[in-house]
Scaffold this motif. Structure first.
Motif, short mmCIF file in Angstrom:
data_model
loop_
_atom_site.label_atom_id
_atom_site.label_comp_id
_atom_site.label_asym_id
_atom_site.label_seq_id
_atom_site.Cartn_x
_atom_site.Cartn_y
_atom_site.Cartn_z
N LEU A 99 1.10 -25.74 68.82
CA LEU A 99 0.86 -24.30 68.75
C LEU A 99 1.96 -23.52 69.46
O LEU A 99 2.46 -23.96 70.49
N ALA A 100 2.28 -22.36 68.92
CA ALA A 100 3.29 -21.51 69.55
C ALA A 100 3.17 -20.10 69.00
O ALA A 100 2.63 -19.88 67.91
N VAL A 101 3.66 -19.15 69.78
CA VAL A 101 3.78 -17.77 69.29
C VAL A 101 5.08 -17.68 68.51
O VAL A 101 6.16 -17.85 69.08
N HIS A 102 4.98 -17.46 67.22
CA HIS A 102 6.18 -17.39 66.38
C HIS A 102 6.93 -16.09 66.60
O HIS A 102 8.17 -16.08 66.74
N SER A 103 6.21 -14.96 66.64
CA SER A 103 6.84 -13.66 66.84
C SER A 103 5.80 -12.66 67.28
O SER A 103 4.61 -12.82 67.03
N ALA A 104 6.27 -11.62 67.94
CA ALA A 104 5.40 -10.51 68.36
C ALA A 104 6.27 -9.28 68.52
O ALA A 104 7.31 -9.32 69.18
N GLU A 105 5.85 -8.18 67.92
CA GLU A 105 6.63 -6.95 68.02
C GLU A 105 5.73 -5.74 67.80
O GLU A 105 4.67 -5.84 67.17
N CYS A 106 6.17 -4.60 68.32
CA CYS A 106 5.50 -3.32 68.10
C CYS A 106 6.54 -2.29 67.71
O CYS A 106 7.63 -2.26 68.29
N ARG A 107 6.22 -1.47 66.75
CA ARG A 107 7.11 -0.40 66.31
C ARG A 107 6.35 0.92 66.34
O ARG A 107 5.13 0.95 66.13
N PRO A 108 7.07 2.03 66.59
CA PRO A 108 6.38 3.34 66.53
C PRO A 108 5.74 3.52 65.16
O PRO A 108 6.34 3.20 64.13
N ARG A 109 4.54 4.01 65.16
CA ARG A 109 3.81 4.19 63.91
C ARG A 109 4.35 5.40 63.14
O ARG A 109 4.68 6.43 63.74
N HIS A 110 4.46 5.27 61.81
CA HIS A 110 4.94 6.38 60.99
C HIS A 110 4.47 6.16 59.55
O HIS A 110 4.15 5.02 59.15
N PRO A 111 4.44 7.21 58.73
CA PRO A 111 4.09 7.05 57.31
C PRO A 111 5.12 6.18 56.60
O PRO A 111 6.23 5.96 57.11
N PRO A 112 4.81 5.66 55.41
CA PRO A 112 5.75 4.81 54.67
C PRO A 112 7.08 5.52 54.41
O PRO A 112 7.12 6.70 54.07
N ARG A 113 8.18 4.75 54.59
CA ARG A 113 9.52 5.26 54.31
C ARG A 113 10.19 4.34 53.29
O ARG A 113 9.85 3.18 53.15
N GLY A 114 11.18 4.89 52.60
CA GLY A 114 11.94 4.08 51.67
C GLY A 114 11.97 4.66 50.28
O GLY A 114 11.68 5.84 50.06
N VAL A 115 12.33 3.83 49.30
CA VAL A 115 12.44 4.24 47.90
C VAL A 115 11.21 3.74 47.15
O VAL A 115 10.86 2.56 47.24
N PHE A 116 10.58 4.62 46.41
CA PHE A 116 9.35 4.29 45.70
C PHE A 116 9.49 4.66 44.23
O PHE A 116 10.08 5.68 43.87
N GLY A 117 8.92 3.84 43.36
CA GLY A 117 8.93 4.12 41.93
C GLY A 117 10.24 3.77 41.26
O GLY A 117 11.21 3.34 41.90
N ARG A 118 10.28 3.98 39.93
CA ARG A 118 11.48 3.68 39.14
C ARG A 118 11.76 4.82 38.18
O ARG A 118 10.89 5.60 37.82
N GLY A 119 13.03 4.89 37.75
CA GLY A 119 13.43 5.87 36.75
C GLY A 119 13.19 7.30 37.21
O GLY A 119 13.51 7.68 38.34
N ALA A 120 12.60 8.08 36.29
CA ALA A 120 12.36 9.49 36.59
C ALA A 120 11.33 9.67 37.70
O ALA A 120 11.28 10.73 38.34
N GLU A 121 10.53 8.66 37.95
CA GLU A 121 9.49 8.75 38.98
C GLU A 121 9.99 8.26 40.34
O GLU A 121 9.22 8.21 41.30
N ARG A 122 11.26 7.92 40.39
CA ARG A 122 11.81 7.38 41.63
C ARG A 122 11.87 8.48 42.70
O ARG A 122 12.38 9.57 42.46
N THR A 123 11.34 8.17 43.88
CA THR A 123 11.38 9.10 45.02
C THR A 123 11.85 8.36 46.26
O THR A 123 11.76 7.13 46.34
N GLU A 124 12.34 9.09 47.22
CA GLU A 124 12.81 8.51 48.48
C GLU A 124 12.23 9.30 49.65
O GLU A 124 12.26 10.53 49.66
N THR A 125 11.70 8.58 50.59
CA THR A 125 11.16 9.20 51.79
C THR A 125 12.00 8.75 52.98
O THR A 125 12.11 7.54 53.25
N THR A 126 12.61 9.70 53.68
CA THR A 126 13.49 9.39 54.80
C THR A 126 12.72 9.45 56.11
O THR A 126 11.57 9.90 56.17
N ALA A 127 13.41 9.03 57.18
CA ALA A 127 12.80 9.08 58.51
C ALA A 127 12.51 10.52 58.91
O ALA A 127 11.51 10.79 59.61
N ALA A 128 13.35 11.47 58.48
CA ALA A 128 13.11 12.87 58.81
C ALA A 128 11.86 13.38 58.10
O ALA A 128 11.13 14.22 58.63
#
Length: 245
Positions: free
Chosen positions: A105-134
């Protein structure tokens, strides 16, 4: 001499392992036989006690002693009583008494990140949108993920304790019986970040050969260094005043 013999017994158990339930003639020497028959069996039963609970384990052993007093039981007789009292134990008895190795047994990994809404690129084609950190800024709180693993030959339930920067603690349990993946992930959201993870905090798993419990600190504890620095400063100032420096 006793220390030397004990060291030899431990080395024989690890370097030339033989299953606990093997015939006496299958062991390389008397030390290997003793290490498995007495030492590893003791650790196995202590581990089972930790898994099922002290009261249930002692009740099962009491029934075993009553049923087989003044007779000559074998391993199957003990296992039959244990399963009658504690339920199906193939996931434990087979690997422990007829197999080699143990839990890893071992701890493989452990981390915490500030909570925020989903970020990144979503959808394809004309429906493609991007949500930035701002557009999705951090919100109060932390999203934490802990992954533990068991890469050994014996899979078994394990407790762990999560400790947070605000002093709170959270107990978690991985009910591993070898039927799923050899890892377990815990995802949670907290108002304070995780600072420490400890496996098997109550020292229930005596079978582990790599000295559980494991503790992983995400943040360095500087209390000891501050105390040492304070003491050094005190004695330096005292010496300077005594010698007129």
């Amino acid at each position: 001499a006793d220390v030397f013999r004990l060291r030899r017994a431990i080395e024989s158990d690890v370097d030339l392992p033989t299953p606990i339930a093997a015939a006496a003639r299958a062991f390389v020497d008397a030390d290997s036989y003793g290490a498995a028959t007495y030492g590893k069996t003791m650790r196995a039963l202590r581990t089972l006690l930790g898994v099922v609970g002290r009261d249930r384990f002692l009740a099962a052993m009491r029934r075993y002693a009553q049923e087989w007093a003044f007779r000559h039981p074998g391993p199957a007789d003990l296992f039959a009583v244990l399963e009658a009292e504690l339920g199906e134990l193939d996931w434990f008895l087979g690997p422990v008494f007829y197999g080699l190795g143990g839990p890893a047994l071992a701890v493989h990994s452990a981390e915490c990140r500030p909570r925020h809404p989903p970020r990144g690129v979503f959808g394809r084609g004309a429906e493609r949108t991007e949500t930035t950190a701002a557009q999705a800024p951090d919100s109060p709180g932390w999203a934490c993920r802990v992954v533990i693993k068991n890469t050994g030959t014996v899979r078994l339930p394990v407790d762990l304790e999560l400790r947070f920067a605000d002093g709170t603690r959270l107990s978690e349990h991985w009910d591993d019986r070898g039927t799923g993946p050899a890892w377990h992930a815990i995802d949670l959201e907290r108002s304070s970040p995780l600072v420490e993870v400890e496996l098997d905090p109550e020292h229930k798993i005596a079978l582990a050969e790599d000295s559980l419990p494991h503790t992983l600190r995400l943040r360095r504890n500087t209390d000891a260094s501050w105390r040492a620095a304070a003491r050094a400063g005190f004695w330096a100032q005292t010496s300077m005043s005594v010698f007129g420096l």
